[in-house]
Scaffold this motif. Structure first.
Motif, PDB file in Angstrom:
ATOM      1  N   ALA A 183       0.829  -1.206   0.000  1.00 23.81           N
ATOM      2  CA  ALA A 183       0.000   0.000   0.000  1.00 23.81           C
ATOM      3  C   ALA A 183       0.864   1.257   0.000  1.00 23.81           C
ATOM      4  CB  ALA A 183      -0.921   0.001   1.218  1.00 23.81           C
ATOM      5  N   LEU A 184       1.965   1.224   0.739  1.00 20.14           N
ATOM      6  CA  LEU A 184       2.880   2.371   0.741  1.00 20.14           C
ATOM      7  C   LEU A 184       3.487   2.567  -0.644  1.00 20.14           C
ATOM      8  CD1 LEU A 184       4.703   1.662   4.129  1.00 20.14           C
ATOM      9  CD2 LEU A 184       3.023   3.457   3.702  1.00 20.14           C
ATOM     10  N   ALA A 185       3.884   1.471  -1.280  1.00 22.63           N
ATOM     11  CA  ALA A 185       4.479   1.552  -2.608  1.00 22.63           C
ATOM     12  C   ALA A 185       3.471   2.073  -3.632  1.00 22.63           C
ATOM     13  CB  ALA A 185       5.009   0.187  -3.027  1.00 22.63           C
ATOM     14  N   ASP A 186       2.220   1.633  -3.519  1.00 22.25           N
ATOM     15  CA  ASP A 186       1.189   2.129  -4.435  1.00 22.25           C
ATOM     16  C   ASP A 186       1.027   3.640  -4.299  1.00 22.25           C
ATOM     17  OD1 ASP A 186       0.697  -0.431  -5.344  1.00 22.25           O
ATOM     18  OD2 ASP A 186      -1.046  -0.748  -4.052  1.00 22.25           O
ATOM     19  N   ALA A 187       1.128   4.144  -3.056  1.00 21.82           N
ATOM     20  CA  ALA A 187       0.909   5.574  -2.811  1.00 21.82           C
ATOM     21  C   ALA A 187       2.039   6.438  -3.352  1.00 21.82           C
ATOM     22  CB  ALA A 187       0.718   5.822  -1.316  1.00 21.82           C
ATOM     23  N   VAL A 188       3.271   5.954  -3.290  1.00 22.41           N
ATOM     24  CA  VAL A 188       4.401   6.772  -3.780  1.00 22.41           C
ATOM     25  C   VAL A 188       4.721   6.439  -5.235  1.00 22.41           C
ATOM     26  CG1 VAL A 188       5.353   6.990  -1.458  1.00 22.41           C
ATOM     27  CG2 VAL A 188       6.188   5.162  -2.940  1.00 22.41           C
ATOM     28  N   THR A 189       4.052   5.439  -5.788  1.00 25.71           N
ATOM     29  CA  THR A 189       4.186   4.977  -7.170  1.00 25.71           C
ATOM     30  C   THR A 189       5.625   4.566  -7.489  1.00 25.71           C
ATOM     31  OG1 THR A 189       4.640   7.108  -8.256  1.00 25.71           O
ATOM     32  CG2 THR A 189       2.329   6.557  -7.809  1.00 25.71           C
ATOM     33  N   GLY A 190       5.864   4.232  -8.722  1.00 23.20           N
ATOM     34  CA  GLY A 190       7.194   3.792  -9.128  1.00 23.20           C
ATOM     35  C   GLY A 190       8.246   4.873  -9.068  1.00 23.20           C
ATOM     36  N   THR A 191       7.821   6.123  -8.888  1.00 21.22           N
ATOM     37  CA  THR A 191       8.789   7.218  -8.813  1.00 21.22           C
ATOM     38  C   THR A 191       9.306   7.428  -7.397  1.00 21.22           C
ATOM     39  OG1 THR A 191       7.044   8.856  -8.449  1.00 21.22           O
ATOM     40  CG2 THR A 191       7.661   8.387 -10.737  1.00 21.22           C
ATOM     41  N   GLY A 192       8.657   6.836  -6.415  1.00 24.72           N
ATOM     42  CA  GLY A 192       9.097   6.950  -5.034  1.00 24.72           C
ATOM     43  C   GLY A 192       9.761   5.670  -4.569  1.00 24.72           C
ATOM     44  N   SER A 193      10.013   5.588  -3.266  1.00 22.82           N
ATOM     45  CA  SER A 193      10.657   4.390  -2.728  1.00 22.82           C
ATOM     46  C   SER A 193      10.151   4.105  -1.330  1.00 22.82           C
ATOM     47  CB  SER A 193      12.178   4.547  -2.709  1.00 22.82           C
ATOM     48  OG  SER A 193      12.568   5.648  -1.908  1.00 22.82           O
ATOM     49  N   VAL A 194      10.154   2.816  -0.989  1.00 24.32           N
ATOM     50  CA  VAL A 194       9.713   2.345   0.315  1.00 24.32           C
ATOM     51  C   VAL A 194      10.817   1.496   0.918  1.00 24.32           C
ATOM     52  CG1 VAL A 194       8.025   0.944   1.557  1.00 24.32           C
ATOM     53  CG2 VAL A 194       7.288   2.336  -0.382  1.00 24.32           C
ATOM     54  N   ILE A 195      11.171   1.794   2.167  1.00 24.97           N
ATOM     55  CA  ILE A 195      12.192   1.028   2.886  1.00 24.97           C
ATOM     56  C   ILE A 195      11.525   0.387   4.097  1.00 24.97           C
ATOM     57  CG2 ILE A 195      14.393   1.087   4.108  1.00 24.97           C
ATOM     58  CD1 ILE A 195      14.990   3.715   2.551  1.00 24.97           C
ATOM     59  N   GLY A 196      11.415  -0.931   4.078  1.00 31.49           N
ATOM     60  CA  GLY A 196      10.890  -1.658   5.222  1.00 31.49           C
ATOM     61  C   GLY A 196      12.038  -2.180   6.071  1.00 31.49           C
ATOM     62  N   VAL A 197      11.923  -2.039   7.386  1.00 34.00           N
ATOM     63  CA  VAL A 197      12.986  -2.478   8.300  1.00 34.00           C
ATOM     64  C   VAL A 197      12.384  -3.401   9.349  1.00 34.00           C
ATOM     65  CG1 VAL A 197      14.737  -1.762   9.974  1.00 34.00           C
ATOM     66  CG2 VAL A 197      14.273  -0.331   7.965  1.00 34.00           C
ATOM     67  N   ASP A 198      13.030  -4.540   9.583  1.00 37.46           N
ATOM     68  CA  ASP A 198      12.607  -5.439  10.647  1.00 37.46           C
ATOM     69  C   ASP A 198      13.817  -6.247  11.109  1.00 37.46           C
ATOM     70  OD1 ASP A 198       9.562  -6.182  11.575  1.00 37.46           O
ATOM     71  OD2 ASP A 198      10.989  -7.775  12.060  1.00 37.46           O
ATOM     72  N   HIS A 199      13.755  -6.721  12.358  1.00 41.39           N
ATOM     73  CA  HIS A 199      14.883  -7.466  12.917  1.00 41.39           C
ATOM     74  C   HIS A 199      14.697  -8.975  12.854  1.00 41.39           C
ATOM     75  CE1 HIS A 199      12.134  -7.873  16.289  1.00 41.39           C
ATOM     76  NE2 HIS A 199      12.919  -8.813  16.769  1.00 41.39           N
ATOM     77  N   ASP A 200      13.470  -9.421  12.607  1.00 37.95           N
ATOM     78  CA  ASP A 200      13.156 -10.847  12.667  1.00 37.95           C
ATOM     79  C   ASP A 200      13.403 -11.508  11.311  1.00 37.95           C
ATOM     80  OD1 ASP A 200      11.350 -13.255  12.358  1.00 37.95           O
ATOM     81  OD2 ASP A 200      10.997 -12.818  14.474  1.00 37.95           O
ATOM     82  N   PRO A 201      14.261 -12.521  11.246  1.00 33.90           N
ATOM     83  CA  PRO A 201      14.566 -13.166   9.963  1.00 33.90           C
ATOM     84  C   PRO A 201      13.341 -13.753   9.274  1.00 33.90           C
ATOM     85  CG  PRO A 201      16.172 -13.803  11.636  1.00 33.90           C
ATOM     86  CD  PRO A 201      15.082 -13.067  12.347  1.00 33.90           C
ATOM     87  N   VAL A 202      12.420 -14.322  10.043  1.00 32.73           N
ATOM     88  CA  VAL A 202      11.216 -14.904   9.442  1.00 32.73           C
ATOM     89  C   VAL A 202      10.354 -13.810   8.815  1.00 32.73           C
ATOM     90  CG1 VAL A 202       9.100 -16.187   9.907  1.00 32.73           C
ATOM     91  CG2 VAL A 202      11.238 -16.862  11.017  1.00 32.73           C
ATOM     92  N   MET A 203      10.172 -12.709   9.530  1.00 28.87           N
ATOM     93  CA  MET A 203       9.397 -11.594   8.996  1.00 28.87           C
ATOM     94  C   MET A 203      10.069 -11.004   7.767  1.00 28.87           C
ATOM     95  SD  MET A 203       6.660 -11.212  10.818  1.00 28.87           S
ATOM     96  CE  MET A 203       5.998 -11.707  12.409  1.00 28.87           C
ATOM     97  N   LEU A 204      11.384 -10.860   7.829  1.00 26.50           N
ATOM     98  CA  LEU A 204      12.112 -10.317   6.691  1.00 26.50           C
ATOM     99  C   LEU A 204      11.935 -11.181   5.447  1.00 26.50           C
ATOM    100  CD1 LEU A 204      15.431  -9.323   8.490  1.00 26.50           C
ATOM    101  CD2 LEU A 204      13.841  -7.730   7.390  1.00 26.50           C
TER     102      LEU A 204
END
Length: 260
Positions: free
Chosen positions: A58-79
């Motif tokens: 949803a974040l990527a859809d909002a900023v479209t292909g011209t923007g960028s999304v950085i997701g951060v997490d510490h859990d290997p399974v979640m990553l």
């Protein structure tokens, strides 16, 4: 899955987060939290504690292909799950890291968010300070957290419900009342609070509430630790499982701006 004494399987974390997001109240608050960021094409947004990538699309859809999304997490399974879900999506990157020490450069983002993350970390103030650090002046930071001390259910014996809440707040959630502190944490981090709203998600189906709130599995834990009487817990749960059920709690949503 391991069954509890009440016959409830303990949920896997990824499945649980998906269940929460799929409920009506879950969809409603996430829509509000997304809108609060005022996203538009070309912006860069950081999702601290992105989990299995529930909101990255949803974040990527909002900023479209011209923007960028950085997701951060510490859990290997979640990553791993977040990377699987966003594979092939332009402008989306998932990074391993701690929300209290984000692997993101100073002033690298236009927006940043933490959704139901602060209640779990050791030092919530460090996360808020990190979000301020990575967002450039004029950018927005959005925080969303529940206050589990405000959970109410009906029907059911009131004192048993209060004992259940005390157990959850004292033993199950590291910072169970973090929601009420969000505006202060943002101000103490040097952010300018522009909106502070209290939402009240309400669930009218016991089965759904049981999945989201862990009513039966946490009641079992409280019985096992001696904080709930077994018979009182069984009677309370039996009452909740009857007709005309409702459960509600306060969910705090704060939007703040980086000065400058």
């Amino acid at each position: 899955m391991v069954q509890t004494m009440y016959g409830v399987p303990r949920p896997d974390p990824i499945g649980y987060l998906g269940q929460v997001a799929a409920t009506g109240p879950g969809r409603a608050y996430k829509t509000y939290a997304l809108a609060a960021l005022e996203l538009r094409p070309g912006l860069t947004v950081v999702d601290a504690g992105c989990g299995p990538g529930t909101d990255l699309g949803a974040l990527a859809d909002a900023v479209t292909g011209t923007g960028s999304v950085i997701g951060v997490d510490h859990d290997p399974v979640m990553l791993g799950e977040a990377r699987r879900r966003t594979a092939g999506r332009a402008g989306v990157e998932v990074r391993a890291g701690d929300a209290q020490a984000l692997p993101v450069a100073d002033d690298a983002a236009d927006r940043a968010r933490a959704d139901r993350v602060l209640m779990h970390v050791a030092e919530p103030a460090r996360v808020v300070a990190e979000l301020r650090r990575v967002v450039r002046p004029g950018g927005l930071v959005a925080l969303t957290e529940p206050d589990w001390d405000t959970l109410t259910v009906d029907p059911g014996e009131v004192e048993t419900g209060r004992a259940f809440n005390r157990f959850v707040c004292g033993s199950m959630v590291r910072h169970a009342t973090i929601g009420r502190r969000l505006a202060r944490l943002a101000a103490e981090a040097g952010l300018e609070v522009v909106a502070a709203r209290v939402l009240a998600p309400t669930l009218s189906d016991f089965a759904t509430a049981d999945q989201v709130l862990g009513l039966r599995r946490n009641a079992e834990r409280a019985v096992n630790t001696g904080e709930l009487d077994a018979e009182a817990a069984r009677s309370w749960l039996a009452g909740l499982a009857g007709p005309h059920f409702s459960a509600s709690f306060m969910l705090y949503a704060v939007t703040a701006r980086v000065p400058g």
